[in-house]
Design an enzyme around this catalytic site. Structure first.
Site, PDB file in Angstrom:
ATOM      1  N   LEU A 216       0.813  -1.211   0.000  1.00 28.75           N
ATOM      2  CA  LEU A 216       0.000   0.000   0.000  1.00 28.75           C
ATOM      3  C   LEU A 216       0.845   1.259   0.000  1.00 28.75           C
ATOM      4  O   LEU A 216       0.604   2.188   0.751  1.00 28.75           O
ATOM      5  CB  LEU A 216      -0.957   0.016   1.184  1.00 28.75           C
ATOM      6  CG  LEU A 216      -2.105  -0.975   1.151  1.00 28.75           C
ATOM      7  CD1 LEU A 216      -3.045  -0.708   2.299  1.00 28.75           C
ATOM      8  CD2 LEU A 216      -2.849  -0.899  -0.144  1.00 28.75           C
ATOM      9  N   CYS A 217       1.887   1.228  -0.777  1.00 28.25           N
ATOM     10  CA  CYS A 217       2.694   2.445  -0.868  1.00 28.25           C
ATOM     11  C   CYS A 217       3.008   2.710  -2.336  1.00 28.25           C
ATOM     12  O   CYS A 217       4.141   2.975  -2.700  1.00 28.25           O
ATOM     13  CB  CYS A 217       3.940   2.326  -0.026  1.00 28.25           C
ATOM     14  SG  CYS A 217       4.808   0.787  -0.258  1.00 28.25           S
TER      15      CYS A 217
END
Lengths: 451, 133
Positions: A216-217
């Protein structure tokens, strides 16, 4: 009134539909577009014009609300459904973004619909959803938005801590550079043969790949892994052996899934990189190099440029060149460019600027120093320190980049969620309105019929 | 004249204040440093650093590095430094035992190098506690 029956019929129809369609993920794939893009685009414009690409283009299978009705009712139902359709298919939403709940055109639909050819030719199957589904969906988007927002805030707070860590480490690295510079001046004349500086013909290369621990980056982890893959391909093309030292959970799982890539060691990072972790990597690298298992060590990490920009880079860690390492703190020996081994690796050309900065720092330091030991021994003591601080710095920069990337990704996801929520609630309100209008029409016409 | 000691690790500044005297373990043996010492540069071994504040001796475990002495300023650059009072004796003892076991098990040049380093670090930490008590 056969409304309950109709509803059941439509339910089963929708189930058929669901089985035929590839099922999209239940959670709205707010992040999917970001990931996808990172596969296809290079890092340059990744963070800048992301927002324009981030419109979620997906659909979800929900029961079509309409089905065949009795002829008597057709008139009112048609008017009602048309209203729904026009209300929801705004011009701003193109065919690609089919989250507007357009009427599902069933085969038994009247052919007088305007949007029929357009929606049929488009790749996305428009699905009409009922009020309840819309409501559920809105609440799920709301929840996701809360999560992404929280993640963004957490990342922002952590970035600050990561920056503090860099600042805390600064006195050490500055003094180190100062001392190295000073000693280097005095050692220029001597012939030095320290183990870490030994340049051997390269047969095997160790790659230290630093990835993050979490997803999630955005494209952060993919970018560095792609870089590693490219480097591996290059090394293979040159006919050199290689081995990987993987740092970070994401990299570990990636290389574990690919057993054909030789991995020497899997290491895991923690929340904040400390000297201990850097030491663990340095020990490994050191023993690999000193025992002559590898002849060259390269560090692959994400360089932190700013909060919206970070670059995956390759830096040569070993062998250190005693003449060059003063010149820049980032580990690539500048004056060794003529060297064949260095030409293999120093492809990032951003070194000269930093070299100048450091040289100005060290000008005023000129005490008459006496060496307690042999210069070689002193260099021997200094170079591992230098190695450590290099690795620590890379870890810190990598973490900072990861957090920054997460911040950006999450902020985009939040924006998307807000937008999605807005469109969905608009659709919801319109449908609700349409339903009420339809009911009123029914009542009025019923009343009229009675009169 | 006052003597200033500054112990730096990559993470933080461990010590930055005035001292009376220090004993530093260098690669060529222990040296004592008093005020107005001649400027020298020396490699610091994995070993203990003893610091005298007035009449009180403190110990610190240093994990190898470098020291520069000059102008009544001592700068010690080390990979890691721990004050003797901060080390947990049980944990240190346990680490030492593990390190010893690892060295016995070590095969090949590379593992031996690693195990030796680990053992020396562990031993220094234990020593730092024992000097204290």
């Amino acid at each position: 009134m056969s409304a309950p029956n109709d509803h059941q019929q439509s339910k089963s129809l929708s189930q058929n539909l669901i089985q035929k369609l590839p099922l999209p993920p239940l959670i709205p794939p707010l992040f999917a577009t970001i990931h996808l893009k990172s596969y296809t685009h290079e890092d340059k414009d990744f963070f800048t014009n992301q927002a324009s690409h981030c419109r979620p283009s997906f659909f979800f299978p929900v029961p079509p609300f309409r089905a065949s009705k009795t002829p008597l009712q057709l008139g009112t139902t048609m008017s009602c459904s048309n209203l729904t359709m026009w209300a929801s298919s705004k011009p701003s939403l193109s065919d690609a973004s089919a989250l507007s709940c357009r009427s599902f055109i069933a085969p038994l639909q009247l052919p007088s619909q305007n949007s029929l050819p357009a929606s049929r030719s488009s790749s996305v199957t428009p699905v009409q959803c009922g009020l309840r589904e819309l409501r559920e969906r809105i609440s799920s988007v709301k929840n996701t938005q809360k999560i992404t927002e929280a993640m963004k805030l957490v990342a922002a707070a952590k970035v600050r801590r990561a920056q503090e860590a860099v600042v805390n480490g600064r006195p050490f690295s500055e003094t180190l550079v100062e001392v190295l510079y000073n000693i280097n001046e005095q050692l220029q004349v001597e012939d030095i043969d320290a183990p870490l500086t030994k340049v051997r013909p390269v047969k095997k290369v160790a790659l230290v790949v630093i990835t993050g621990d979490r997803g999630l980056c955005g494209g952060f982890n993919n970018m560095i892994i792609k870089k590693a893959e490219r480097r591996i391909a290059e090394l293979k093309a040159l006919g050199l052996e290689f081995t990987i030292i993987s740092v970070g959970k994401k990299g570990n799982s990636y290389f574990l899934r690919r057993p054909y890539i030789p991995v020497d060691k899997f290491l895991e990072g923690t929340n904040l990189p400390t000297a201990k972790e850097a030491q663990a990597i340095a020990d490994d690298v050191f023993s690999l190099f000193v025992s002559e298992e590898v002849d060259k060590v390269e560090l692959l990490y994400t360089k932190f440029v700013s909060l919206v920009k970070s670059d995956p880079v390759i830096h040569t860690l070993l062998p250190l060149s005693p003449k060059g390492e003063i010149c820049d703190i980032n580990g690539v020996c500048v004056d060794a460019v003529d060297d064949e081994f260095f030409r293999l690796t120093t492809k990032e050309g951003k070194l000269t600027v930093e070299r100048d900065v450091i040289k100005t720092q060290t000008v005023d330091f000129t005490p008459v120093l006496q060496f307690e030991q042999d210069p070689v021994q002193i260099l021997d003591a200094l170079l591992p320190l230098y190695l450590n601080s290099q690795i620590l710095r890379a870890l810190q920069e990598s973490l900072a980049s990861e957090l920054a990337a997460r911040m950006t990704a999450m902020s985009n996801a939040t924006d998307n969620a807000v937008e999605l929520k807005k469109t969905l609630s608009q659709t919801y309100n319109r449908q609700r309105q349409a339903k009420i209008t339809g009911e009123i029409l029914e009542i009025v016409s019923g009343a009229n019929a009675l009169v | 004249m006052t003597l200033n000691l500054c112990v730096l690790t990559p993470n933080r500044i461990v010590w930055d204040s005035e001292v009376k005297e220090i004993i530093l373990s260098t690669n060529s043996g222990q040296i004592g440093v008093l005020p107005n010492h001649a400027p020298i540069a020396t490699a610091v071994d994995i070993g203990i650093l003893r610091i005298r504040l007035n009449d009180q001796w403190l110990t610190m475990a240093l994990m190898g590095g470098f020291a520069r002495i000059g102008n009544n300023e001592i700068t010690v650059l080390v990979n890691d430094a721990e004050k003797g009072s901060d080390i947990d004796p049980q944990e240190a003892q346990q680490t030492l035992e593990t390190a010893e076991a690892n060295l016995r098990k070590a095969e090949g040049k590379r593992q031996t190098i690693e195990a030796n380093l680990a053992l020396r670090r562990a031993r220094t930490r234990v020593e730092a506690i024992n000097v204290m008590s």
